[in-house]
Design a protein around this motif. Structure first.
Motif, PDB file in Angstrom:
ATOM      1  N   TRP A  30       0.851  -1.183   0.000  1.00  0.00           N
ATOM      2  CA  TRP A  30       0.000   0.000   0.000  1.00  0.00           C
ATOM      3  C   TRP A  30       0.886   1.232   0.000  1.00  0.00           C
ATOM      4  O   TRP A  30       2.002   1.216   0.547  1.00  0.00           O
ATOM      5  CB  TRP A  30      -0.873   0.020   1.241  1.00  0.00           C
ATOM      6  N   ASP A  31       0.383   2.291  -0.572  1.00  0.00           N
ATOM      7  CA  ASP A  31       1.038   3.579  -0.439  1.00  0.00           C
ATOM      8  C   ASP A  31       0.659   4.157   0.919  1.00  0.00           C
ATOM      9  O   ASP A  31      -0.311   3.734   1.538  1.00  0.00           O
ATOM     10  CB  ASP A  31       0.570   4.538  -1.543  1.00  0.00           C
ATOM     11  N   HIS A  32       1.452   5.134   1.364  1.00  0.00           N
ATOM     12  CA  HIS A  32       1.113   5.795   2.626  1.00  0.00           C
ATOM     13  C   HIS A  32       1.419   7.288   2.535  1.00  0.00           C
ATOM     14  O   HIS A  32       2.176   7.728   1.672  1.00  0.00           O
ATOM     15  CB  HIS A  32       1.869   5.167   3.809  1.00  0.00           C
ATOM     16  N   ILE A  33       0.796   8.029   3.442  1.00  0.00           N
ATOM     17  CA  ILE A  33       0.993   9.473   3.511  1.00  0.00           C
ATOM     18  C   ILE A  33       0.729   9.930   4.942  1.00  0.00           C
ATOM     19  O   ILE A  33      -0.147   9.394   5.628  1.00  0.00           O
ATOM     20  CB  ILE A  33       0.073  10.221   2.514  1.00  0.00           C
ATOM     21  N   LYS A  45     -14.443  11.704 -13.706  1.00  0.00           N
ATOM     22  CA  LYS A  45     -13.899  10.978 -14.850  1.00  0.00           C
ATOM     23  C   LYS A  45     -12.704  11.690 -15.476  1.00  0.00           C
ATOM     24  O   LYS A  45     -11.916  11.096 -16.201  1.00  0.00           O
ATOM     25  CB  LYS A  45     -14.978  10.779 -15.917  1.00  0.00           C
ATOM     26  N   GLU A  46     -12.564  12.959 -15.203  1.00  0.00           N
ATOM     27  CA  GLU A  46     -11.480  13.754 -15.792  1.00  0.00           C
ATOM     28  C   GLU A  46     -10.159  13.654 -15.019  1.00  0.00           C
ATOM     29  O   GLU A  46      -9.120  14.025 -15.521  1.00  0.00           O
ATOM     30  CB  GLU A  46     -11.905  15.225 -15.886  1.00  0.00           C
ATOM     31  N   GLY A  47     -10.235  13.197 -13.800  1.00  0.00           N
ATOM     32  CA  GLY A  47      -8.990  13.101 -13.037  1.00  0.00           C
ATOM     33  C   GLY A  47      -9.220  12.725 -11.594  1.00  0.00           C
ATOM     34  O   GLY A  47     -10.239  13.052 -11.004  1.00  0.00           O
ATOM     35  N   VAL A  48      -8.263  12.028 -11.036  1.00  0.00           N
ATOM     36  CA  VAL A  48      -8.285  11.629  -9.644  1.00  0.00           C
ATOM     37  C   VAL A  48      -6.959  12.056  -9.040  1.00  0.00           C
ATOM     38  O   VAL A  48      -5.893  11.858  -9.638  1.00  0.00           O
ATOM     39  CB  VAL A  48      -8.451  10.094  -9.504  1.00  0.00           C
ATOM     40  N   LEU A  49      -6.992  12.651  -7.855  1.00  0.00           N
ATOM     41  CA  LEU A  49      -5.767  13.030  -7.163  1.00  0.00           C
ATOM     42  C   LEU A  49      -5.292  11.841  -6.329  1.00  0.00           C
ATOM     43  O   LEU A  49      -6.032  11.351  -5.474  1.00  0.00           O
ATOM     44  CB  LEU A  49      -6.012  14.228  -6.256  1.00  0.00           C
ATOM     45  N   PHE A  50      -4.098  11.395  -6.597  1.00  0.00           N
ATOM     46  CA  PHE A  50      -3.511  10.312  -5.813  1.00  0.00           C
ATOM     47  C   PHE A  50      -2.527  10.928  -4.828  1.00  0.00           C
ATOM     48  O   PHE A  50      -1.678  11.724  -5.220  1.00  0.00           O
ATOM     49  CB  PHE A  50      -2.783   9.304  -6.709  1.00  0.00           C
ATOM     50  N   ALA A  51      -2.647  10.561  -3.591  1.00  0.00           N
ATOM     51  CA  ALA A  51      -1.797  11.116  -2.546  1.00  0.00           C
ATOM     52  C   ALA A  51      -0.938  10.009  -1.951  1.00  0.00           C
ATOM     53  O   ALA A  51      -1.462   9.008  -1.468  1.00  0.00           O
ATOM     54  CB  ALA A  51      -2.665  11.737  -1.456  1.00  0.00           C
ATOM     55  N   GLU A  52       0.373  10.193  -1.996  1.00  0.00           N
ATOM     56  CA  GLU A  52       1.270   9.231  -1.347  1.00  0.00           C
ATOM     57  C   GLU A  52       2.642   9.847  -1.196  1.00  0.00           C
ATOM     58  O   GLU A  52       3.032  10.709  -1.974  1.00  0.00           O
ATOM     59  CB  GLU A  52       1.354   7.918  -2.136  1.00  0.00           C
ATOM     60  N   THR A  53       3.341   9.434  -0.166  1.00  0.00           N
ATOM     61  CA  THR A  53       4.718   9.858   0.032  1.00  0.00           C
ATOM     62  C   THR A  53       5.650   8.658   0.173  1.00  0.00           C
ATOM     63  O   THR A  53       6.828   8.825   0.404  1.00  0.00           O
ATOM     64  CB  THR A  53       4.858  10.755   1.280  1.00  0.00           C
ATOM     65  N   GLY A  54       5.097   7.458   0.048  1.00  0.00           N
ATOM     66  CA  GLY A  54       5.916   6.260   0.147  1.00  0.00           C
ATOM     67  C   GLY A  54       5.056   5.021   0.008  1.00  0.00           C
ATOM     68  O   GLY A  54       3.848   5.098  -0.198  1.00  0.00           O
ATOM     69  N   ARG A  55       5.707   3.869   0.124  1.00  0.00           N
ATOM     70  CA  ARG A  55       5.035   2.591  -0.050  1.00  0.00           C
ATOM     71  C   ARG A  55       5.568   1.618   1.000  1.00  0.00           C
ATOM     72  O   ARG A  55       6.719   1.685   1.395  1.00  0.00           O
ATOM     73  CB  ARG A  55       5.345   2.068  -1.458  1.00  0.00           C
ATOM     74  N   HIS A  56       4.700   0.733   1.451  1.00  0.00           N
ATOM     75  CA  HIS A  56       5.092  -0.263   2.444  1.00  0.00           C
ATOM     76  C   HIS A  56       4.373  -1.580   2.162  1.00  0.00           C
ATOM     77  O   HIS A  56       3.385  -1.613   1.437  1.00  0.00           O
ATOM     78  CB  HIS A  56       4.723   0.209   3.862  1.00  0.00           C
ATOM     79  N   THR A  57       4.893  -2.640   2.745  1.00  0.00           N
ATOM     80  CA  THR A  57       4.154  -3.898   2.814  1.00  0.00           C
ATOM     81  C   THR A  57       3.653  -4.021   4.250  1.00  0.00           C
ATOM     82  O   THR A  57       4.177  -3.376   5.165  1.00  0.00           O
ATOM     83  CB  THR A  57       5.021  -5.135   2.483  1.00  0.00           C
ATOM     84  N   TRP A  58       2.655  -4.845   4.437  1.00  0.00           N
ATOM     85  CA  TRP A  58       2.147  -5.044   5.796  1.00  0.00           C
ATOM     86  C   TRP A  58       3.180  -5.756   6.659  1.00  0.00           C
ATOM     87  O   TRP A  58       3.233  -5.542   7.872  1.00  0.00           O
ATOM     88  CB  TRP A  58       0.813  -5.773   5.767  1.00  0.00           C
ATOM     89  N   LEU A  59       4.032  -6.577   6.049  1.00  0.00           N
ATOM     90  CA  LEU A  59       5.107  -7.201   6.812  1.00  0.00           C
ATOM     91  C   LEU A  59       6.086  -6.146   7.318  1.00  0.00           C
ATOM     92  O   LEU A  59       6.572  -6.225   8.448  1.00  0.00           O
ATOM     93  CB  LEU A  59       5.825  -8.265   5.969  1.00  0.00           C
ATOM     94  N   ASP A  60       6.375  -5.116   6.493  1.00  0.00           N
ATOM     95  CA  ASP A  60       7.226  -4.003   6.939  1.00  0.00           C
ATOM     96  C   ASP A  60       6.652  -3.360   8.200  1.00  0.00           C
ATOM     97  O   ASP A  60       7.370  -3.098   9.170  1.00  0.00           O
ATOM     98  CB  ASP A  60       7.337  -2.912   5.868  1.00  0.00           C
ATOM     99  N   ILE A  61       5.353  -3.092   8.174  1.00  0.00           N
ATOM    100  CA  ILE A  61       4.694  -2.448   9.314  1.00  0.00           C
ATOM    101  C   ILE A  61       4.762  -3.351  10.542  1.00  0.00           C
ATOM    102  O   ILE A  61       5.095  -2.903  11.646  1.00  0.00           O
ATOM    103  CB  ILE A  61       3.223  -2.102   8.978  1.00  0.00           C
ATOM    104  N   SER A  62       4.458  -4.625  10.375  1.00  0.00           N
ATOM    105  CA  SER A  62       4.474  -5.557  11.504  1.00  0.00           C
ATOM    106  C   SER A  62       5.871  -5.710  12.085  1.00  0.00           C
ATOM    107  O   SER A  62       6.039  -5.782  13.309  1.00  0.00           O
ATOM    108  CB  SER A  62       3.910  -6.916  11.078  1.00  0.00           C
ATOM    109  N   ARG A  63       6.883  -5.743  11.230  1.00  0.00           N
ATOM    110  CA  ARG A  63       8.267  -5.813  11.728  1.00  0.00           C
ATOM    111  C   ARG A  63       8.626  -4.550  12.511  1.00  0.00           C
ATOM    112  O   ARG A  63       9.319  -4.621  13.531  1.00  0.00           O
ATOM    113  CB  ARG A  63       9.234  -6.005  10.565  1.00  0.00           C
ATOM    114  N   ALA A  64       8.170  -3.398  12.051  1.00  0.00           N
ATOM    115  CA  ALA A  64       8.433  -2.143  12.764  1.00  0.00           C
ATOM    116  C   ALA A  64       7.739  -2.152  14.127  1.00  0.00           C
ATOM    117  O   ALA A  64       8.316  -1.702  15.125  1.00  0.00           O
ATOM    118  CB  ALA A  64       7.976  -0.948  11.933  1.00  0.00           C
TER     119      ALA A  64
END
Length: 134
Positions: free
Chosen positions: A43-46, A72-91
């Motif tokens: 997942w991305d995160h912000i 339909k003309e555009g969607v704003l995507f917000a993110e400053t990084g990406r993680h896996t759930w295993l990354d989060i659980s290890r942290a």
């Protein structure tokens, strides 16, 4: 489209995200960090303040009559990084060990069925999409 939002919000309603506090609560319950399945779902995160800045910028542009794509003309995507759930659980495991608040090292793998019980509505599909999707 906001991904996983982290940080403490300052608004009048929900001040915390859902996913990470859920994993922290489960680590307290299991006395070990947990992850659903292999934890490979990405997942991305912000941070909440970065997302707030994006919303403020978009609102400012709309109020000034600027063309901001939407629907339909555009969607704003917000993110400053990406993680896996295993990354989060290890942290979570790492921080709990630093605080000496964890008896067992490592991350416990839980099944989709077991994690479904964590969901308020008990929806297997919601739990799968939220934590196991790749």
């Amino acid at each position: 489209m906001a991904p996983t939002i982290f940080g403490i919000g300052t608004g009048p309603a929900n001040k915390l995200s859902v996913q990470i506090p859920t994993l922290i609560r489960r680590s307290l319950e299991y006395n070990q960090a947990v992850v659903m399945g292999d934890g490979a779902g990405e997942w991305d995160h912000i941070h909440i303040s970065d997302l707030t800045s994006l919303f403020e910028l978009a609102l400012f542009k709309v109020l000034n009559g600027e063309d901001v794509p939407y629907g339909k003309e555009g969607v704003l995507f917000a993110e400053t990084g990406r993680h896996t759930w295993l990354d989060i659980s290890r942290a979570i495991a790492s921080v709990r060990q630093e605080l000496k608040a964890l008896d067992t090292e490592g991350v416990r793998i839980v099944s989709l069925d077991e994690a479904t019980a964590w969901s308020v509505n008990g929806s297997r599909q919601v739990r799968e999409l939220g934590f196991a999707s790749k």
